[in-house]
Design a protein around this motif. Structure first.
Motif, PDB file in Angstrom:
ATOM      1  N   ASN A 142       0.805  -1.222   0.000  1.00  0.00           N
ATOM      2  CA  ASN A 142       0.000   0.000   0.000  1.00  0.00           C
ATOM      3  C   ASN A 142       0.837   1.270   0.000  1.00  0.00           C
ATOM      4  O   ASN A 142       0.279   2.370  -0.078  1.00  0.00           O
ATOM      5  CB  ASN A 142      -0.933   0.002   1.216  1.00  0.00           C
ATOM      6  N   THR A 143       2.133   1.145   0.089  1.00  0.00           N
ATOM      7  CA  THR A 143       3.002   2.324   0.080  1.00  0.00           C
ATOM      8  C   THR A 143       3.007   2.915  -1.325  1.00  0.00           C
ATOM      9  O   THR A 143       3.274   2.211  -2.298  1.00  0.00           O
ATOM     10  CB  THR A 143       4.445   1.942   0.478  1.00  0.00           C
ATOM     11  N   PRO A 144       2.704   4.199  -1.444  1.00  0.00           N
ATOM     12  CA  PRO A 144       2.672   4.797  -2.788  1.00  0.00           C
ATOM     13  C   PRO A 144       4.084   4.927  -3.383  1.00  0.00           C
ATOM     14  O   PRO A 144       5.052   5.170  -2.670  1.00  0.00           O
ATOM     15  CB  PRO A 144       2.047   6.176  -2.558  1.00  0.00           C
ATOM     16  N   PHE A 145       4.149   4.762  -4.693  1.00  0.00           N
ATOM     17  CA  PHE A 145       5.405   4.979  -5.397  1.00  0.00           C
ATOM     18  C   PHE A 145       5.658   6.478  -5.507  1.00  0.00           C
ATOM     19  O   PHE A 145       4.737   7.266  -5.742  1.00  0.00           O
ATOM     20  CB  PHE A 145       5.365   4.371  -6.795  1.00  0.00           C
ATOM     21  N   ASP A 146       6.898   6.874  -5.354  1.00  0.00           N
ATOM     22  CA  ASP A 146       7.293   8.269  -5.481  1.00  0.00           C
ATOM     23  C   ASP A 146       8.755   8.312  -5.936  1.00  0.00           C
ATOM     24  O   ASP A 146       9.624   8.823  -5.225  1.00  0.00           O
ATOM     25  CB  ASP A 146       7.117   8.990  -4.146  1.00  0.00           C
TER      26      ASP A 146
END
Length: 158
Positions: A142-146
């Protein structure tokens, strides 16, 4: 006997993986650059101790035909895609070749597997660079890509 194909077999992770798979009884195939076969002392030093136990194939992740030919020849049961232009600092110097090589290389491997080894299990080596400055640790699904580098962008696209 299961057949494994490793892209990036000459790198740190690829060499360790090759040893592990050999210990588990796999027939291990590795994709190496042609220049590595011309200068094995300097370019194959990480896998020197297992060169007689693996099968090396000259191919380039930038050439669909060469990847297709290797996959067609060995029809792997498992493919570990570790190969990439992975120097983050270099990706800022030449972002176009990093993105081209890494995205297309992944596409070429997947396409060749789809055509010639559809049963093959596929592993794609990701990178923490995909998350940039993550707000949580450890990262999860669930960690967003950045991504903050061309290399990170190419891994997200992969």
């Amino acid at each position: 006997m299961k057949k494994a194909l490793i892209t990036g077999i000459t790198g740190q992770d690829g060499s360790y993986l090759a040893e592990l798979l050999l210990d588990k009884g796999y027939l291990v195939h590795g994709i190496v650059r042609r220049v590595a076969l011309e200068d094995p002392f300097h370019r194959l030093w990480r896998i020197r101790q297992i060169l007689d136990k693996i099968q090396s194939h000259s191919a380039s992740l930038e050439s669909y035909a060469s990847i297709f030919n290797v996959v067609e020849k060995i029809a792997p049961d498992e493919c570990y895609h570790l190969g990439a232009q992975s120097f983050v600092s270099y990706s800022f110097e030449d972002e176009f070749s990093t993105i081209y090589s890494n995205i297309n290389g992944t596409h070429y491997v997947l396409s060749a597997l789809k055509q010639k080894a559809p049963h093959c299990r596929f592993y794609f080596a990701a990178s923490s660079e995909m998350f940039g400055k993550a707000k949580e640790a450890p990262q999860n699904e669930n960690t967003p890509f950045d991504p903050r580098s061309p290399y990170g962008i190419s891994k997200v696209a992969g």
